[in-house]
Scaffold this motif. Structure first.
Motif, short mmCIF file in Angstrom:
data_model
loop_
_atom_site.label_atom_id
_atom_site.label_comp_id
_atom_site.label_asym_id
_atom_site.label_seq_id
_atom_site.Cartn_x
_atom_site.Cartn_y
_atom_site.Cartn_z
N SER A 119 40.81 -93.66 -62.10
CA SER A 119 40.12 -92.42 -61.73
C SER A 119 39.13 -92.75 -60.62
N CYS A 120 38.65 -91.70 -59.97
CA CYS A 120 37.64 -91.91 -58.93
C CYS A 120 36.36 -92.45 -59.57
N SER A 121 36.04 -91.96 -60.77
CA SER A 121 34.82 -92.41 -61.45
C SER A 121 34.88 -93.91 -61.77
N HIS A 151 28.12 -86.26 -56.22
CA HIS A 151 28.76 -85.91 -57.50
C HIS A 151 28.25 -86.80 -58.65
N CYS A 153 29.67 -88.61 -60.70
CA CYS A 153 30.27 -89.95 -60.90
C CYS A 153 29.50 -91.00 -60.10
N ASP A 193 28.93 -87.01 -50.94
CA ASP A 193 30.29 -86.45 -50.92
C ASP A 193 30.68 -86.23 -49.45
N SER A 197 31.91 -80.42 -54.05
CA SER A 197 32.70 -79.67 -55.03
C SER A 197 32.24 -78.22 -55.17
N ASP A 221 32.46 -89.68 -50.97
CA ASP A 221 33.43 -89.24 -51.97
C ASP A 221 34.09 -87.99 -51.40
N SER A 223 36.83 -86.38 -52.54
CA SER A 223 37.80 -85.86 -53.52
C SER A 223 38.35 -84.49 -53.14
N HIS A 224 37.48 -83.60 -52.66
CA HIS A 224 37.93 -82.22 -52.42
C HIS A 224 38.57 -82.04 -51.04
N SER A 253 39.34 -88.55 -55.71
CA SER A 253 40.11 -88.39 -56.93
C SER A 253 41.50 -87.92 -56.54
N LYS A 256 42.92 -83.99 -57.73
CA LYS A 256 42.61 -82.71 -57.10
C LYS A 256 43.79 -82.32 -56.18
N GLY A 262 44.28 -90.34 -61.11
CA GLY A 262 43.80 -91.57 -60.49
C GLY A 262 42.76 -91.33 -59.42
C1 LIG Z 1 33.41 -84.89 -55.72
C2 LIG Z 1 34.02 -85.43 -56.97
N1 LIG Z 1 34.14 -86.76 -57.14
C3 LIG Z 1 34.69 -87.29 -58.24
C4 LIG Z 1 35.15 -86.49 -59.27
C5 LIG Z 1 35.71 -87.15 -60.49
O1 LIG Z 1 36.99 -87.63 -60.24
P1 LIG Z 1 37.77 -88.43 -61.37
O2 LIG Z 1 37.98 -87.51 -62.50
O3 LIG Z 1 39.05 -88.91 -60.71
O4 LIG Z 1 36.92 -89.59 -61.78
C6 LIG Z 1 35.06 -85.09 -59.13
C7 LIG Z 1 35.52 -84.16 -60.18
O5 LIG Z 1 35.03 -84.12 -61.28
C8 LIG Z 1 34.47 -84.56 -57.97
O6 LIG Z 1 34.34 -83.23 -57.83
#
Ligand SMILES: Cc1ncc(COP(=O)(O)O)c(C=O)c1O
Length: 406
Positions: A119-121, A151, A153, A193, A197, A221, A223-224, A253, A256, A262
């Motif tokens: 996971s990203c976390s 975020h 995490c 980020d 998000s 980060d 992710s989005h 992440s 998404k 992952g």
């Molecule tokens: C910006 C951001 N980073 C990380 C995460 C977490 O990602 P993951 O569930 O892969 O750890 C999220 C979502 O919860 C997110 O919005």
């Protein structure tokens, strides 16, 4: 021992305070059946929860790849090929050959040195302390500045980073604050980020200028942004920075836009494999990426490498622009698919979300700790696989129930 001696300094987190402010919000949502749902998917993508059927308007699978037949088949094919779910040994010692194949395909696709984690976390918990300690960069600790809206995490790792180097929190996107930090301290890392998000992005131009001037390390980060932006879906940050330098790192992440499970880490050319394979904490403990997910990732990389990605991104853009024409929000015009409708009160956000659910649409009510207090509302995430007639009806309902309160 006195009670006061049992309390920590709470410099970087305060669980009691967080619970006190957020628990009533979660209880309100639970009382209206808006959290803790267990649903079944139907072939059309409509979700079924007992007798209710609804369209999910808060899913971050922005391109609908989580239900793409090739991505689902990818998992089945990998399991049938390998005949094992995983190897049952620490990834530091051994991983499925498919893991290396997928990592190499990502590196080629996104034109960066890519690592994947469960996971990203997990990637963040493993690598962020190596930024504050300097182990991932030049071996010297760095003052670590977290953007206020970074975020959870990343926020979660603050106390660990603070054990390695001084940690500060900057106001959101405040480049003057950051420049002052760079003037005061010789080695600084900024943690933020790329695409946020709740909408909005990092100020990449200003940050690259600070990096040039002061040697600032940048952690994004994104992710989005991944899959949604960039010709190969490399995201908001990487599509702006053609080559990653040794002072820039991107995480994301894969749950998404990418539609699998992952997390991904993108780095510049300098080989970091052996450091990450041995010192990245939870990236090295018992879990390897499952064979099924590796199969989905492989299939999804093929989609990203084909003209289909552009078509999906285009469809997403059309849906976003249709939504923007109908519903005014502060994020109108943004290419990222998140829109917030702020009503300023948890009970109202919950009530409106409930009315929409009753009409066949799930749009998550958001409140502290997801938003700051006073910014409560609905978070809407537009997807490429939303049908126009569903979007149309959803916008009608927003006009009827929500817009009068915005
Ligand atoms: C910006 C951001 N980073 C990380 C995460 C977490 O990602 P993951 O569930 O892969 O750890 C999220 C979502 O919860 C997110 O919005």
């Amino acid at each position: 021992v006195g009670e006061d001696l049992l309390e920590g300094p709470r410099l970087y987190r305060d669980t009691g305070k967080m619970l006190a402010y957020s628990e009533p919000n979660w209880q309100a949502a639970a009382g209206s059946g808006l959290i803790d749902l267990y649903v079944k998917n139907s072939p059309s993508g409509v979700l079924v929860d007992g007798e209710h059927e609804f369209v999910n308007m808060s899913s971050y699978s922005y391109l609908g790849l989580n239900r793409h037949p090739k991505v689902v088949q990818g998992a089945i094919d990998a399991l049938e090929q390998e005949k094992i779910t995983g190897l049952g040994i620490t990834p530091t010692r051994m991983q499925p050959a498919l893991m290396r194949e997928v990592q190499e395909q990502f590196s080629r696709l996104f034109r960066a040195q890519c690592f994947i984690a469960i996971s990203c976390s997990v990637a963040t918990a493993g690598l962020l302390p190596l930024v504050s300690s300097g182990a991932l960069i030049d071996g010297k600790p760095r003052v670590t500045v977290f953007d206020k809206r970074a975020h959870f995490c990343m926020d979660l790792v603050k106390p660990i980073c603070a054990d390695e180097a001084p940690v500060f929190t900057s106001p959101h996107n405040d480049m003057n604050f950051l420049e002052d930090m760079c003037k005061k301290y010789s080695r600084v890392a900024y943690i933020a980020d790329g695409a946020y998000s709740m909408g909005g992005v990092a100020d990449l131009d200003a940050l690259m200028e600070l990096q040039d001037r002061y040697g600032l390390f940048l952690w994004f980060d994104d992710s989005h942004g991944i899959s949604v932006m960039g010709e190969e879906g490399e995201g908001f940050v990487k599509s702006t920075l053609p080559e990653l330098n040794p002072l820039t790192l991107i995480t994301g992440s894969l749950e998404k836009g990418f539609g699998c499970s992952g997390g991904i880490v993108m780095l510049g050319r300098e080989d970091k494999h052996s450091l990450i394979n041995t010192f990245a904490g939870p990236m090295c403990w018992s879990q390897s990426m499952s064979v099924a997910n590796l199969g989905s990732l492989r299939a999804c990389i093929d989609i990203h490498d084909s003209p289909e990605l552009g078509r999906l991104q285009e469809r997403l853009k059309r849906n976003i622009s249709y939504f923007d024409q109908r519903i005014p929000t502060s994020l109108r015009g943004s290419t990222l698919p998140v829109r917030a409708l702020v009503v300023g009160e948890t009970s109202l956000a919950v009530e409106l979300s409930n009315s929409l659910l009753y009409e066949g649409f799930y749009s998550a009510p958001v409140y502290y700790p997801v938003t700051s207090r006073g910014r409560e509302g609905l978070r809407i995430m537009i997807r490429a696989d939303h049908h126009r007639n569903d979007l149309d009806r959803f916008c009608d309902l927003l006009e009827k129930y929500v817009l009068p309160h915005v």
